[in-house]
Design a protein around this motif. Structure first.
Motif, PDB file in Angstrom:
ATOM      1  N   ILE A 389       7.716  -8.596  10.102  1.00 12.90           N
ATOM      2  CA  ILE A 389       8.674  -8.478   8.999  1.00 12.90           C
ATOM      3  C   ILE A 389       8.983  -7.005   8.741  1.00 12.90           C
ATOM      4  O   ILE A 389      10.143  -6.623   8.517  1.00 12.90           O
ATOM      5  N   THR A 390       7.960  -6.166   8.778  1.00 11.67           N
ATOM      6  CA  THR A 390       8.159  -4.726   8.570  1.00 11.67           C
ATOM      7  C   THR A 390       9.065  -4.149   9.640  1.00 11.67           C
ATOM      8  O   THR A 390       9.978  -3.364   9.348  1.00 11.67           O
ATOM      9  N   ARG A 391       8.846  -4.520  10.879  1.00 13.26           N
ATOM     10  CA  ARG A 391       9.679  -4.005  11.972  1.00 13.26           C
ATOM     11  C   ARG A 391      11.115  -4.483  11.836  1.00 13.26           C
ATOM     12  O   ARG A 391      12.045  -3.715  12.095  1.00 13.26           O
ATOM     13  N   ARG A 392      11.307  -5.728  11.434  1.00 16.70           N
ATOM     14  CA  ARG A 392      12.672  -6.231  11.245  1.00 16.70           C
ATOM     15  C   ARG A 392      13.390  -5.462  10.150  1.00 16.70           C
ATOM     16  O   ARG A 392      14.599  -5.225  10.221  1.00 16.70           O
ATOM     17  N   HIS A 393      12.649  -5.012   9.125  1.00 16.66           N
ATOM     18  CA  HIS A 393      13.251  -4.275   8.011  1.00 16.66           C
ATOM     19  C   HIS A 393      13.327  -2.774   8.289  1.00 16.66           C
ATOM     20  O   HIS A 393      13.686  -1.996   7.389  1.00 16.66           O
ATOM     21  N   ARG A 394      13.003  -2.365   9.522  1.00 14.07           N
ATOM     22  CA  ARG A 394      13.058  -0.957   9.926  1.00 14.07           C
ATOM     23  C   ARG A 394      12.205  -0.088   8.991  1.00 14.07           C
ATOM     24  O   ARG A 394      12.570   1.027   8.634  1.00 14.07           O
ATOM     25  N   GLY A 395      11.052  -0.654   8.607  1.00 12.57           N
ATOM     26  CA  GLY A 395      10.139   0.054   7.710  1.00 12.57           C
ATOM     27  C   GLY A 395       8.914   0.534   8.447  1.00 12.57           C
ATOM     28  O   GLY A 395       8.893   0.617   9.683  1.00 12.57           O
ATOM     29  N   GLY A 396       7.882   0.870   7.697  1.00 11.78           N
ATOM     30  CA  GLY A 396       6.633   1.329   8.269  1.00 11.78           C
ATOM     31  C   GLY A 396       5.456   0.578   7.682  1.00 11.78           C
ATOM     32  O   GLY A 396       5.528   0.092   6.546  1.00 11.78           O
ATOM     33  N   LEU A 397       4.379   0.460   8.454  1.00 10.00           N
ATOM     34  CA  LEU A 397       3.173  -0.230   8.003  1.00 10.00           C
ATOM     35  C   LEU A 397       1.961   0.617   8.388  1.00 10.00           C
ATOM     36  O   LEU A 397       1.762   0.936   9.564  1.00 10.00           O
ATOM     37  N   LEU A 398       1.169   0.990   7.381  1.00  8.75           N
ATOM     38  CA  LEU A 398      -0.009   1.829   7.597  1.00  8.75           C
ATOM     39  C   LEU A 398      -1.258   1.104   7.110  1.00  8.75           C
ATOM     40  O   LEU A 398      -1.179   0.252   6.216  1.00  8.75           O
ATOM     41  N   ILE A 399      -2.385   1.452   7.684  1.00 11.40           N
ATOM     42  CA  ILE A 399      -3.659   0.928   7.209  1.00 11.40           C
ATOM     43  C   ILE A 399      -4.650   2.069   7.105  1.00 11.40           C
ATOM     44  O   ILE A 399      -4.673   2.979   7.951  1.00 11.40           O
ATOM     45  N   GLN A 400      -5.471   2.021   6.058  1.00 13.39           N
ATOM     46  CA  GLN A 400      -6.560   2.970   5.872  1.00 13.39           C
ATOM     47  C   GLN A 400      -7.751   2.169   5.377  1.00 13.39           C
ATOM     48  O   GLN A 400      -7.643   1.390   4.426  1.00 13.39           O
ATOM     49  N   SER A 401      -8.892   2.331   6.032  1.00 17.76           N
ATOM     50  CA  SER A 401     -10.042   1.508   5.685  1.00 17.76           C
ATOM     51  C   SER A 401     -11.342   2.257   5.995  1.00 17.76           C
ATOM     52  O   SER A 401     -11.404   3.063   6.925  1.00 17.76           O
ATOM     53  N   ALA A 402     -12.353   1.970   5.198  1.00 16.87           N
ATOM     54  CA  ALA A 402     -13.681   2.541   5.425  1.00 16.87           C
ATOM     55  C   ALA A 402     -14.735   1.532   4.991  1.00 16.87           C
ATOM     56  O   ALA A 402     -14.562   0.827   3.986  1.00 16.87           O
ATOM     57  N   ARG A 403     -15.795   1.439   5.764  1.00 21.44           N
ATOM     58  CA  ARG A 403     -16.881   0.521   5.428  1.00 21.44           C
ATOM     59  C   ARG A 403     -17.452   0.885   4.068  1.00 21.44           C
ATOM     60  O   ARG A 403     -17.770   2.051   3.781  1.00 21.44           O
ATOM     61  N   GLY A 404     -17.560  -0.114   3.197  1.00 26.58           N
ATOM     62  CA  GLY A 404     -18.116   0.071   1.868  1.00 26.58           C
ATOM     63  C   GLY A 404     -17.131   0.623   0.848  1.00 26.58           C
ATOM     64  O   GLY A 404     -17.463   0.737  -0.339  1.00 26.58           O
ATOM     65  N   GLU A 405     -15.895   0.965   1.282  1.00 27.28           N
ATOM     66  CA  GLU A 405     -14.908   1.525   0.364  1.00 27.28           C
ATOM     67  C   GLU A 405     -13.688   0.634   0.173  1.00 27.28           C
ATOM     68  O   GLU A 405     -12.941   0.796  -0.792  1.00 27.28           O
ATOM     69  N   GLY A 406     -13.459  -0.305   1.090  1.00 30.85           N
ATOM     70  CA  GLY A 406     -12.308  -1.185   0.974  1.00 30.85           C
ATOM     71  C   GLY A 406     -11.218  -0.838   1.967  1.00 30.85           C
ATOM     72  O   GLY A 406     -11.406  -0.025   2.885  1.00 30.85           O
ATOM     73  N   THR A 407     -10.066  -1.467   1.766  1.00 28.57           N
ATOM     74  CA  THR A 407      -8.929  -1.320   2.682  1.00 28.57           C
ATOM     75  C   THR A 407      -7.651  -1.148   1.882  1.00 28.57           C
ATOM     76  O   THR A 407      -7.485  -1.769   0.824  1.00 28.57           O
ATOM     77  N   GLU A 408      -6.739  -0.331   2.405  1.00 28.40           N
ATOM     78  CA  GLU A 408      -5.430  -0.159   1.778  1.00 28.40           C
ATOM     79  C   GLU A 408      -4.343  -0.296   2.835  1.00 28.40           C
ATOM     80  O   GLU A 408      -4.345   0.403   3.844  1.00 28.40           O
TER      81      GLU A 408
END
Length: 418
Positions: A389-408
């Motif tokens: 869906i992100t690619r179809r909307h010509r947008g961007g998708l990022l991930i940031q994650s760390a053990r014990g800290e969560g995911t964004e």
């Protein structure tokens, strides 16, 4: 090298004059100064103008390549498809595929060529079919060999074939386990457990769970297939990202309350982006559902939407509250930077993903069972749907994650014109 910028103010006559001058033809030269040719400049200009005028009205993408492999003409369809901004630049500026250059070189030699198909990954997966034919205008003396190129977008045909095969293979593989489980429990209920009320109740509950899993899997497979079929066509309507996020929160409210997970939305009332409203709701819902599945009971999920006048790659992962141990990845790079965007982030307090999993986030059917605290592992298709869906909307998708800290997860979408 001559270079003619393309723009709304450039007339066709001026374009043809620029090309002719670049080839050594000018209005103040005599025929003898131009070679053995006797055609006056006006005739040459009128000839090329007529050819270009005809090509301008062709809906297919058309370009003319000279003997130095420079693009000396491109009709509006070709300019859009190849993102051509200046005439006179080498074709390799816009297409780096060796097979395309090979057929162009053959055409410039006057040889017959076969059509070739090349793959484009940015801004989305596309497949372009190219035909090249020898083209020698008799207005030039001596003759100047050129190549006439036609471009056809065959993405839909290529994807339909590959996706049909992938769909059948994936569906049969993923449905095999729940179907076998259902058949096993049915056989048990028909046999020694048919007169055991306690066993019957237990097995019927498991069968219902397996049937619901099959239903979710089929729904996700169909959703993914629908998105992939239109991924190469960017939406042109306006959608409200705030309403999409709000709808996702409302849909998950009962499940979150049951597990005492608090969901908070930080956003202004209207966040208008170029997009499809239902698909953006699905995007937000899948990200939120993923966050809920990996979050422990009693934790918090924060969803926020911000605005930037000009997104630049350097803005990725800035202002992060993660430690230096966090892993980051651009799952989908922003395809239209240097313009206004809305930025939606979903941050959970889950266990976080191990570093080795980050490169595979977004793959279809990729599950990270060892990293999840929840027993509900999902279908493995939710984040794949988000990615497409992100690619179809010509947008961007990022991930940031760390053990014990969560995911964004961060989604960047082009803002609608103000």
């Amino acid at each position: 090298m001559f270079s003619v910028p393309l723009g709304g103010t450039l007339t066709l006559a001026a374009l043809m004059a620029s090309i002719l001058i670049a080839y050594g033809f000018s209005d103040d030269k005599t025929p003898s100064e131009r070679g053995s040719g006797t055609s006056p400049f006006k005739a040459e200009q009128d000839y090329l103008a007529a050819q270009a005028n005809m090509a301008d009205n062709i809906t297919d993408a058309v370009a003319i390549i000279d003997q130095r492999e420079r693009v000396i003409y491109a009709n509006p369809a070709a300019q859009k498809l190849l993102q051509i901004t200046n005439l006179g630049r080498p074709l390799s500026t816009y297409i780096r595929e060796p097979t395309v250059r090979a057929v162009v070189q053959d055409a410039l030699k006057g040889d017959k060529t076969d059509a070739v198909i090349y793959h484009v990954e940015n801004p989305t997966d596309s497949y372009i079919r190219v035909t090249a034919s020898p083209f020698t205008p008799d207005v030039f003396d001596p003759p100047r060999p050129m190549a006439l190129l036609f471009f056809y977008d065959v993405t839909e045909y290529n994807l339909v074939d590959s996706q049909r095969a992938d769909f059948l293979a994936n569906a049969s593989h993923e449905l095999k386990t729940p179907v076998a489980s259902l058949l096993g429990y049915i056989e048990t209920l028909q046999g020694h457990a048919k007169d055991d009320p306690e066993a019957r109740e237990k097995f019927l509950g498991i069968m219902q769970s397996q049937a619901e899993r099959m239903q979710r899997l089929i729904n996700d497979l169909l959703s993914l297939r629908r998105i992939e079929q239109v991924e190469h066509i960017a939406p042109n309507e306006t959608a409200d990202l705030h309403l999409a996020a709000k709808a996702a929160i409302e849909a998950e409210e009962i499940y979150a309350d049951k597990r005492r997970i608090k969901m908070k939305l930080k956003s202004k009332k209207k966040c208008l982006v170029v997009g499809h409203q239902d698909e953006l709701i699905q995007l937000a819902l899948n990200l939120l559902d993923n966050a809920l599945k990996i979050s422990a009971d009693g934790t918090r999920i924060t969803l926020s939407i911000d605005y930037t006048e000009k997104w630049t790659p350097g803005q990725a992962f800035t202002g992060s509250s993660f430690s230096g141990l966090a892993s980051t990845r651009r799952i989908v790079p922003v395809s239209t930077p240097e313009r206004p965007h809305y930025i939606m982030t979903i941050r959970d307090q889950g266990p976080g993903f191990s570093r080795e999993h980050i490169p595979r986030i977004g793959e279809r059917f990729y599950r990270i069972a060892g990293d999840l605290s929840s027993q509900d592992k999902g279908t493995g298709l939710g984040l794949a749907i988000v990615k497409h869906i992100t690619r179809r909307h010509r947008g961007g998708l990022l991930i940031q994650s760390a053990r014990g800290e969560g995911t964004e997860f961060t989604v960047i979408l082009p803002s609608a014109p103000q």
